[in-house]
Write an enzyme that holds these catalytic residues in place. Structure first.
Site, mmCIF file in Angstrom:
data_model
loop_
_atom_site.group_PDB
_atom_site.id
_atom_site.type_symbol
_atom_site.label_atom_id
_atom_site.label_comp_id
_atom_site.label_asym_id
_atom_site.label_seq_id
_atom_site.Cartn_x
_atom_site.Cartn_y
_atom_site.Cartn_z
ATOM 1 N N LYS A 147 -16.416 -39.591 -69.872
ATOM 2 C CA LYS A 147 -15.333 -40.377 -69.151
ATOM 3 C C LYS A 147 -15.253 -41.898 -69.542
ATOM 4 O O LYS A 147 -14.290 -42.095 -69.834
ATOM 5 C CB LYS A 147 -15.845 -40.443 -67.634
ATOM 6 C CG LYS A 147 -15.649 -38.947 -67.106
ATOM 7 C CD LYS A 147 -16.572 -39.014 -65.862
ATOM 8 C CE LYS A 147 -16.169 -37.482 -64.987
ATOM 9 N NZ LYS A 147 -16.914 -37.250 -63.702
ATOM 10 N N GLN A 152 -20.915 -40.368 -60.044
ATOM 11 C CA GLN A 152 -21.141 -39.286 -60.447
ATOM 12 C C GLN A 152 -21.978 -38.324 -59.593
ATOM 13 O O GLN A 152 -22.954 -38.544 -59.293
ATOM 14 C CB GLN A 152 -21.924 -39.358 -61.971
ATOM 15 C CG GLN A 152 -22.152 -37.920 -62.812
ATOM 16 C CD GLN A 152 -20.468 -37.329 -63.136
ATOM 17 O OE1 GLN A 152 -19.680 -37.814 -63.593
ATOM 18 N NE2 GLN A 152 -20.438 -35.935 -62.866
ATOM 19 N N ASP A 197 -11.964 -40.511 -57.424
ATOM 20 C CA ASP A 197 -12.184 -38.934 -57.340
ATOM 21 C C ASP A 197 -11.390 -38.385 -56.069
ATOM 22 O O ASP A 197 -11.598 -37.021 -55.928
ATOM 23 C CB ASP A 197 -13.655 -38.821 -57.213
ATOM 24 C CG ASP A 197 -14.478 -38.523 -58.451
ATOM 25 O OD1 ASP A 197 -13.576 -37.938 -59.284
ATOM 26 O OD2 ASP A 197 -15.486 -38.613 -58.597
#
Ligand code: NDP
Length: 303
Positions: A57, A101, A124
């Protein structure tokens, strides 16, 4: 050599490259105006898979000109320490997107952490406000994997209105937001899961099948209507012929002769997830600018 006609393959790598090129161009324009978008990536602990995801990422963000701010914290980081960091990132005007994460260590309440992220920086799309906004059909930040699937579907099918889509799997990360996005695109949506009866018969009705289960080759040819479009989200590692390899939830070789189009695994949905994380970072910046200047018209669309 691939024995199958390539026209049937939905090439996620190529589409992700196009999305990243779009993002890079938008970042260039922003930077010419003196704004560099920033994405904060928070990793707690040393989970090997998470480390790989975070590294990818961060690398992709840098490639398109997004400033990435990595926060690697030890596995014994307390919930309070993590909340303090998120509070700081929420207030930092140079941070437009915050990604924590998952999974988090067991002693940390995942829901509480995700709820602490500002909904306007929630790249997200897991904050309840964004989940609710998606259910209401508002323009909000939506989860990256289903957003990427929508792009693949739009490219493969063109018009989605009126199509019957069956989503297999009802997780908060993939299945549920996928169904909501398909509904928003005027599809007729059926969701099926581990307790559904006669899954093959339900799937056979579908013009579009989205598989997000996590069971290798669960969906065989007899589950699919001829001419269906199949998006395989599943990523499963199997041992075959003495080798380890990745397969999806769909029996790709069996399905291919009768579908109109299908995503391979790997190389289908996977590359779209990071591309949409970066697209979401720009969308987040846009939403933040709109919130600061409500008179301004938005310039980015979600998918
Ligand atoms: P979850 O385990 O959270 O959810 C799986 C879902 O599948 C559940 O809703 C479950 O039903 C359902 N299910 C399980 N067994 C069956 C069955 N036999 N028949 C029908 N439904 C079943 O998984 P995720 O949604 O997080 O991920 C799904 C897959 O997608 C995984 O392989 C994962 O690795 C992959 N993935 C890929 C991503 C990418 O970037 N390509 C990103 C995210 C995930 P129930 O709710 O009843 O238990």
């Amino acid at each position: 050599m691939n024995a199958f006609p390539s026209l049937k393959l939905i090439d996620g790598k190529a589409t992700a490259a196009r999305v990243l090129a779009e993002v890079r161009e938008q970042v260039q324009t922003l930077r010419q105006g003196g704004v560099q978008p920033g994405l904060a990536v928070v990793l707690v602990g040393a989970d090997a898979a998470s480390q790989v995801y975070v590294r990818n990422k961060v690398l992709r963000a840098e490639e398109v000109g997004i400033r990435s701010l990595e926060h690697r914290l030890p596995a014994d980081t307390t919930q309070a320490q993590l909340l303090t960091l998120i509070d700081r990132l929420n207030r930092d005007s140079e941070v437009n997107g915050i990604l924590v994460q998952l999974p988090l260590p067991q002693h940390v309440d995942e829901h509480c952490i995700l709820q602490a992220i500002s909904p306007l920086k929630d790249v997200d799309g897991f904050h309840s406000e964004n989940v609710g906004g998606l259910a209401q059909g508002r323009d909000v930040l939506t989860p990256c994997t289903p957003s990427g699937c929508m792009r693949l579907l739009r490219d493969a099918c063109g018009e989605l209105r009126g199509k019957h889509a069956v989503v297999v799997g009802r997780s908060n990360i993939v299945g549920k937001p996928m169904a909501a996005l398909l509904l928003q695109a005027d599809c007729t949506v059926t969701m099926v899961h581990s307790q559904s009866r006669d899954l093959p018969a339900l799937c056979r009705q579908a013009d579009i099948v989205v598989a997000a289960v996590g069971k290798p080759k669960l969906i065989g040819a007899e589950w699919l209507k001829p001419g269906a479009v199949v998006i395989d989200v599943g990523i499963n590692r199997i041992e075959e012929g003495g080798h380890s390899r990745l397969v999806g939830d769909v029996d790709f070789a069996a399905a291919l002769p009768q579908v109109a189009a299908i995503t391979p695994v790997p190389g289908g949905v996977g590359p779209m997830t990071i591309a949409y994380l970066l697209k979401n970072t720009l969308l987040a910046l846009d939403l933040q600018q709109q919130a600061a200047h409500p008179e301004r018209t938005p310039c980015l669309s979600p998918c």
